[in-house]
Design a protein around this motif. Structure first.
Motif: not given
Length: 150
Positions: A85-114
């Protein structure tokens, strides 16, 4: 030793598990890309690092962020939401690296622009292989955005 990249990559790892921090460090140290790995153990410190607040006033702007979702204090999803949401920071690529295999976590992460979602393998050798493959892709294949002048 010649280096194709004049400066080393600045990576921010947001991870509270010391074992995963150690494995990630090992993988990057053995990799071919010169990098500086900064580690913070929770989401609140990640936001302080990114906004250069408090003890992180002199923190470098990361070229890439590796973000665990399951963090103490401020969770990974909240960090991702604030960051994107921060214009100064949003261009930094974010890679979610997590132990969660839950589909809702995957969907939510991409919805939040991971920019990517990686599930941590349980096996340490596979974990290191995953980080190395990620490193090769993000620093050899992908063109990262330049830092904007402030």
């Amino acid at each position: 030793m010649s280096n194709a990249h004049p400066t080393s990559a600045q990576l921010l790892l947001v991870e509270d598990n010391p074992g995963d921090v150690r494995l990630t460090r090992e993988a990057f140290e053995a990799g071919r890309i010169e990098n500086e790995l900064h580690v913070v153990p929770d989401g609140a410190q990640a936001l302080d690092f990114l906004h250069r607040r408090g003890e992180y006033a002199d923190a470098p702007r990361p070229d890439l962020i590796l973000l665990d979702l399951n963090l103490p204090r401020t969770g990974g999803e909240a960090v991702l939401e604030e960051l994107k949401a921060d214009p100064e920071l949003r261009s930094i690529p974010v890679i979610v690296l997590t132990s969660s295999r839950a589909e809702e976590d995957v969907v939510k992460s991409y919805d939040l622009h991971a920019n990517a979602y990686l599930t941590k393998p349980v096996d340490p050798d596979e974990f290191i292989d995953t980080v190395r493959a990620f490193e090769k892709f993000w620093f050899s294949v992908v063109r990262l955005p330049p830092e904007r002048d402030r």
